[in-house]
Design an enzyme around this catalytic site. Structure first.
Site, PDB file in Angstrom:
ATOM      1  N   ASP A  34     -21.301  -7.055  28.258  1.00  0.00           N
ATOM      2  CA  ASP A  34     -20.572  -6.510  29.479  1.00  0.00           C
ATOM      3  C   ASP A  34     -21.077  -7.011  30.604  1.00  0.00           C
ATOM      4  O   ASP A  34     -20.076  -7.089  31.626  1.00  0.00           O
ATOM      5  CB  ASP A  34     -21.302  -4.998  29.338  1.00  0.00           C
ATOM      6  CG  ASP A  34     -20.912  -4.085  28.246  1.00  0.00           C
ATOM      7  OD1 ASP A  34     -19.798  -4.710  27.739  1.00  0.00           O
ATOM      8  OD2 ASP A  34     -21.318  -3.214  27.984  1.00  0.00           O
ATOM      9  N   LEU A  84      14.012  10.787  14.859  1.00  0.00           N
ATOM     10  CA  LEU A  84      13.858  10.498  13.375  1.00  0.00           C
ATOM     11  C   LEU A  84      14.318  12.086  12.649  1.00  0.00           C
ATOM     12  O   LEU A  84      13.832  13.067  12.924  1.00  0.00           O
ATOM     13  CB  LEU A  84      12.436  10.246  12.922  1.00  0.00           C
ATOM     14  CG  LEU A  84      11.961   8.775  13.310  1.00  0.00           C
ATOM     15  CD1 LEU A  84      10.488   8.958  12.919  1.00  0.00           C
ATOM     16  CD2 LEU A  84      12.860   7.670  12.661  1.00  0.00           C
ATOM     17  N   GLU A 115       4.186   3.748   7.984  1.00  0.00           N
ATOM     18  CA  GLU A 115       3.506   3.794   9.047  1.00  0.00           C
ATOM     19  C   GLU A 115       2.896   5.284   9.265  1.00  0.00           C
ATOM     20  O   GLU A 115       3.589   6.152   8.723  1.00  0.00           O
ATOM     21  CB  GLU A 115       4.367   3.462  10.284  1.00  0.00           C
ATOM     22  CG  GLU A 115       5.230   2.154  10.188  1.00  0.00           C
ATOM     23  CD  GLU A 115       5.683   1.892  11.440  1.00  0.00           C
ATOM     24  OE1 GLU A 115       5.650   2.631  12.443  1.00  0.00           O
ATOM     25  OE2 GLU A 115       6.397   0.829  11.752  1.00  0.00           O
ATOM     26  N   LYS A 117       2.388   8.535  11.189  1.00  0.00           N
ATOM     27  CA  LYS A 117       3.101   9.001  12.300  1.00  0.00           C
ATOM     28  C   LYS A 117       2.098   9.677  13.106  1.00  0.00           C
ATOM     29  O   LYS A 117       1.659  11.065  12.656  1.00  0.00           O
ATOM     30  CB  LYS A 117       4.126   9.904  11.752  1.00  0.00           C
ATOM     31  CG  LYS A 117       4.949  10.501  12.878  1.00  0.00           C
ATOM     32  CD  LYS A 117       6.215  11.500  12.383  1.00  0.00           C
ATOM     33  CE  LYS A 117       7.165  11.758  13.438  1.00  0.00           C
ATOM     34  NZ  LYS A 117       6.638  12.782  14.412  1.00  0.00           N
ATOM     35  N   ASP A 119       0.537  11.987  16.206  1.00  0.00           N
ATOM     36  CA  ASP A 119       1.122  12.892  16.816  1.00  0.00           C
ATOM     37  C   ASP A 119       0.727  13.022  18.511  1.00  0.00           C
ATOM     38  O   ASP A 119      -0.488  13.507  18.819  1.00  0.00           O
ATOM     39  CB  ASP A 119       0.621  14.513  16.337  1.00  0.00           C
ATOM     40  CG  ASP A 119       1.317  15.935  16.741  1.00  0.00           C
ATOM     41  OD1 ASP A 119       2.315  15.516  17.352  1.00  0.00           O
ATOM     42  OD2 ASP A 119       0.960  16.723  16.655  1.00  0.00           O
ATOM     43  N   TYR A 234       4.624   0.899  17.804  1.00  0.00           N
ATOM     44  CA  TYR A 234       5.241   0.874  16.451  1.00  0.00           C
ATOM     45  C   TYR A 234       6.552   0.104  16.425  1.00  0.00           C
ATOM     46  O   TYR A 234       7.435   0.473  15.554  1.00  0.00           O
ATOM     47  CB  TYR A 234       5.338   2.181  15.849  1.00  0.00           C
ATOM     48  CG  TYR A 234       5.878   3.513  17.012  1.00  0.00           C
ATOM     49  CD1 TYR A 234       7.236   3.327  17.134  1.00  0.00           C
ATOM     50  CD2 TYR A 234       5.204   4.371  17.121  1.00  0.00           C
ATOM     51  CE1 TYR A 234       7.781   4.034  17.894  1.00  0.00           C
ATOM     52  CE2 TYR A 234       5.643   5.334  18.196  1.00  0.00           C
ATOM     53  CZ  TYR A 234       6.982   5.436  18.451  1.00  0.00           C
ATOM     54  OH  TYR A 234       7.624   6.233  19.184  1.00  0.00           O
ATOM     55  N   CYS A 416     -15.157  52.600  24.508  1.00  0.00           N
ATOM     56  CA  CYS A 416     -15.714  51.333  23.682  1.00  0.00           C
ATOM     57  C   CYS A 416     -16.124  52.030  22.117  1.00  0.00           C
ATOM     58  O   CYS A 416     -16.609  52.902  21.896  1.00  0.00           O
ATOM     59  CB  CYS A 416     -17.223  50.796  24.098  1.00  0.00           C
ATOM     60  SG  CYS A 416     -17.914  49.507  23.143  1.00  0.00           S
ATOM     61  N   CYS A 419     -20.121  52.009  21.742  1.00  0.00           N
ATOM     62  CA  CYS A 419     -20.835  52.845  22.464  1.00  0.00           C
ATOM     63  C   CYS A 419     -20.123  54.039  23.288  1.00  0.00           C
ATOM     64  O   CYS A 419     -20.807  54.923  23.859  1.00  0.00           O
ATOM     65  CB  CYS A 419     -21.753  52.095  23.482  1.00  0.00           C
ATOM     66  SG  CYS A 419     -20.607  51.393  24.944  1.00  0.00           S
ATOM     67  N   CYS A 432     -15.763  46.797  28.346  1.00  0.00           N
ATOM     68  CA  CYS A 432     -16.623  48.205  27.939  1.00  0.00           C
ATOM     69  C   CYS A 432     -17.582  48.357  29.259  1.00  0.00           C
ATOM     70  O   CYS A 432     -18.236  47.366  29.615  1.00  0.00           O
ATOM     71  CB  CYS A 432     -17.421  47.781  26.504  1.00  0.00           C
ATOM     72  SG  CYS A 432     -18.890  49.003  26.556  1.00  0.00           S
TER      73      CYS A 432
HETATM   74  S1  IVH Z   1       9.573   5.383  14.970  1.00  0.00           S
HETATM   75  C1  IVH Z   1      13.991   4.985  15.453  1.00  0.00           C
HETATM   76  N1  IVH Z   1       7.215   5.299  14.337  1.00  0.00           N
HETATM   77  O1  IVH Z   1       7.541  10.488  15.949  1.00  0.00           O
HETATM   78  C2  IVH Z   1      12.553   5.134  15.445  1.00  0.00           C
HETATM   79  N2  IVH Z   1       8.006   6.980  15.491  1.00  0.00           N
HETATM   80  O2  IVH Z   1      11.089  11.556  16.097  1.00  0.00           O
HETATM   81  C3  IVH Z   1      12.013   6.194  16.188  1.00  0.00           C
HETATM   82  N3  IVH Z   1       6.083   8.683  16.358  1.00  0.00           N
HETATM   83  O3  IVH Z   1       9.539   9.952  19.074  1.00  0.00           O
HETATM   84  C4  IVH Z   1      10.480   6.338  16.323  1.00  0.00           C
HETATM   85  N4  IVH Z   1       4.601   7.439  15.165  1.00  0.00           N
HETATM   86  O4  IVH Z   1       7.187   9.784  19.138  1.00  0.00           O
HETATM   87  C5  IVH Z   1       8.099   5.881  15.087  1.00  0.00           C
HETATM   88  N5  IVH Z   1       5.000   4.786  13.626  1.00  0.00           N
HETATM   89  C6  IVH Z   1       5.862   5.594  14.432  1.00  0.00           C
HETATM   90  C7  IVH Z   1       5.749   6.809  14.775  1.00  0.00           C
HETATM   91  C8  IVH Z   1       6.775   7.477  15.599  1.00  0.00           C
HETATM   92  C9  IVH Z   1       4.951   8.616  15.961  1.00  0.00           C
HETATM   93  C10 IVH Z   1       6.935   9.774  16.869  1.00  0.00           C
HETATM   94  C11 IVH Z   1       7.651   9.194  17.990  1.00  0.00           C
HETATM   95  C12 IVH Z   1       9.094   9.586  17.884  1.00  0.00           C
HETATM   96  C13 IVH Z   1       8.801  10.698  16.758  1.00  0.00           C
HETATM   97  C14 IVH Z   1      10.066  10.706  15.680  1.00  0.00           C
END
Ligand code: IVH
Length: 672
Positions: A34, A84, A115, A117, A119, A234, A416, A419, A432
């Site tokens: 660092d 998607l 992959e 997905k 959130d 991604y 309450c 009590c 209460c």
């Molecule tokens: S691909 C055409 N890959 O999921 C390709 N999406 O409705 C579109 N998301 O809006 C997205 N991980 O926010 C893709 N490995 C991943 C993802 C991913 C999360 C989310 C992204 C997208 C929603 C798909």
């Protein structure tokens, strides 16, 4: 040095710093210390200060903008950001694969990239000639919000593409490169962040996704900079000047350019392998440091992707294969109000037990009557319940179609349930009015009194307070100090040793501090921090007890509500009696020097292992001097005390330009 030499050094420093950022934030594998990093960073800062004409927006020193925006602009995605299609069953995956084969008129196995997905929030990052130039949200898929300044604060987003990858190869630099990724907050960081917000009395985020979205929507990038955001990339939108033949190759290029790409991404030959991947990820899900809601399957070959094309809003070559939701439906058997320490009555739903993600759910708080009315929740309703991450289960919605007519609306009782005192409504909260005459409030205030942050009676946790209370040993908090070992020995779960231990820790707790004692009293609106403020302001319990309303509201940080509640607390004769009883039992504290804390208003964060102090000692020392110890680095922090092997907080501090000090320096500040 001539201008040319300076320019060269600046450019070299930026490359080096970018590289070490990448080693640290993307690879999680730093190669310099660092302090070495610090030296580079400071040198660059100095050169830029002396030569302002050399400053560029993507310089590593410029990650945090200085001024808040008035509003976000918009940015158009060159290639629309599609969403998607969703599936959740293996049969649907087989069908997805069959359709692809049909469209491509082939019987051969399709190669997929599978992959995780994540959130979070989808974003696009634009690089012009290898430099980060803009970033946006997905928006409606065509136009998103311009959140460039906020994205710049995320350290795992490169400000420049790496031209030489770690493996040594030269990377091409496209004239324009649009990257897509998901911005997330890891679960641990989310919990810590929410805890910190709770400490500061700020509202909590329901889940990491909302927190990530909220953080990116800040008009002040300095606020975003204090949030624990991360990104996984991604895919790409438009790429000028470089050609790929497969999605996997694209991902490898992203990695080489210095983007964070999820290491769990894998190639699957044929849909059966992809289904297996999905199953494995679902099993892994609970152990991962971030929220996943499924996997994404993408046809690997870009040529095939092109032949498949897209529907209006989603491509035919990819699909979101969701996990079983952490949601389920069940029935509300009853709604039962429970009374807390301050008398607030919280309605809880008792439900038919239902399994979500391995845990059985039977109870969920419904918060208050307004919330119940807003969601129109009735006893007997079928409801959707959700359990996300480690967050407490909640009732999401009512399935109104399933009503039979026998459901009963819930009305908060006017008396309450414990009590029989009158119940009043303050804002959204029913309360209460019984005070300590209410057994529920009494029991909860004893738990509070004994708790770690209050009198810190080791071994007197909630369960034991319940037990002692139910056995008639406690009628007020002061009764704790007249518990006798023989009383304990008569109780279940208490043996010679455990009884003696409890007696010892009760004895030990008698010596306390004024802030702790004030906090332990459980005065409404007086949390740990306020208790400290009051102790510093008034110096002794007696002066606080004598303080008039006007005097109290004149104290910085004390509002009318708190002032009012303090005055009425000390006007209640029962409370005075208990305080006297505690003093007679031998509870003592040292008075605080009046408002002379040398660290008044100063906020500290500790990182790494301290060798001169225990964390708890260091915290107490800071607080004794009127300062505060926070758990996360943000713009509010004045000093970050750095111990051995510091964590990411140190880097956070550097980014935010917050003073870092050693333990020795910390000692000096404390005057030790
Ligand atoms: S691909 C055409 N890959 O999921 C390709 N999406 O409705 C579109 N998301 O809006 C997205 N991980 O926010 C893709 N490995 C991943 C993802 C991913 C999360 C989310 C992204 C997208 C929603 C798909």
């Amino acid at each position: 040095m001539d201008d040319k030499a300076i320019k060269e050094e600046v450019s070299k420093l930026r490359d080096e710093i970018n590289y070490h950022n990448y080693r640290y934030y993307v690879l999680d594998n730093p190669v310099i210390s660092d302090s070495e990093y610090d030296t580079l960073f400071k040198r660059l800062e100095r050169l830029e200060k002396e030569n302002p004409h050399l400053i560029t927006p993507e310089s590593p020193t410029r990650r945090i903008g200085a001024k808040p925006l008035k509003e976000f602009g918009t940015l158009t995605h060159v290639v629309p950001m599609l969403s998607l299609g969703n599936i959740s069953q293996p049969e649907e995956a087989v069908e997805f694969d069959a359709r692809i084969k049909r469209l491509l008129k082939t019987d051969e196995e399709i190669e997929y990239v599978a992959e995780p997905k994540l959130d979070g929030l989808a974003v696009e990052l634009v690089y012009i000639d290898g430099k980060f130039s803009a970033g946006s949200t997905r928006g409606d898929g065509y136009i998103g919000e311009d959140i460039t300044l906020n994205l710049k604060t995320i350290k795992s987003i490169p400000m420049r593409l790496l031209t030489r990858s770690v493996s040594g190869g030269e990377n091409p630099v496209p004239s324009r490169l649009d990257i897509r990724g998901e911005v997330i907050i890891p679960l641990k960081a989310f919990e810590e962040f929410n805890r910190e917000r709770e400490d500061l009395g700020e509202s909590l985020f329901a889940n990491p996704r909302n927190a990530a979205a909220g953080s990116l929507r800040q008009l002040d990038p300095r606020v975003t900079a204090g949030r624990p955001l991360d990104i996984f990339c991604y895919g790409v939108g438009t790429v000028e000047g470089v050609n790929f033949s497969s999605h996997f190759e694209t991902l490898s290029a992203l990695k080489a350019w210095g983007f964070k790409v999820n290491p769990l991404i894998s190639i699957c030959r044929g849909i059966q392998e992809a289904i297996k991947y999905h199953r494995e990820m679902e099993e892994k899900r609970n152990g991962l440091p971030y929220e996943l809601d499924g996997v994404v399957l993408k046809v690997n070959s870009l040529m095939l992707q092109q032949r498949l094309g897209e529907l209006s809003r989603s491509p035919r070559w990819a699909v979101a294969y969701k996990f079983k939701p952490r949601r389920a439906t069940t029935r509300i058997i009853d709604i039962i109000p429970s009374v807390g320490r301050t008398g607030a009555i919280t309605p809880a739903a008792h439900m038919e037990p239902v399994k979500i993600g391995g845990a059985t759910i039977e109870h969920s708080t419904l918060h208050n009557q307004d919330e119940i009315d807003r969601k129109d929740i009735r006893i007997g309703d079928r409801v959707v319940v959700e359990r996300a991450g480690d967050v407490i289960p909640k009732v999401v919605s009512v399935i109104k179609d399933r009503r039979t007519g026998s459901e009963a609306p819930f009305k908060m009782p006017s008396r309450c349930p414990l009590c029989n005192s009158a119940v009043i409504k303050e804002g959204a909260i029913h309360r209460c009015t019984g005070g300590l005459a209410c057994p529920a409030q009494l029991k909860e205030s004893i738990k509070h009194f004994a708790s770690k942050q209050a009198m810190n009676i080791d071994g007197l946790g909630d369960k034991y307070v319940e037990q002692l209370f139910e056995n008639g040993l406690l009628h007020d908090v002061a009764d704790i100090y007249s518990i006798d070992k023989n009383d304990l020995l008569k109780l279940e779960r208490f043996a010679e040793r455990s009884s003696q231990n409890l007696i010892d820790s009760i004895e030990k707790s008698k010596k306390t501090t004024l802030p702790r004692f004030i906090y332990a009293l459980g005065i409404r609106h007086v949390g740990e921090h306020t208790a400290r403020v009051l102790a510093e302001e008034f110096g002794s319990l007696e002066s606080l007890m004598d303080a008039a309303y006007e005097e109290l509201i004149n104290v910085k940080e004390i509002g009318p509500e708190t002032a009012e509640s303090i005055v009425s607390f000390f006007h209640e004769s029962h409370n005075i009696d208990v305080i006297e009883k505690l003093k007679r039992a031998g509870v003592v504290w040292s008075n605080v020097g009046k408002k002379d804390g040398s660290l008044l208003g100063k906020n500290f964060v500790f990182t790494g292992a301290l060798s001169l102090f225990k964390r708890s000692e260091a915290k107490e020392l800071v607080e004794k001097e009127g300062g505060r110890v926070l758990s996360a680095v943000s713009g509010k922090v004045d000093y970050v005390v750095v111990g051995a092997e510091p964590g990411s907080k140190l880097d956070e501090a550097k980014r935010l330009n917050i003073k870092t000090i050693t333990e020795e320096e910390f000692k000096k500040i404390l005057g030790l």
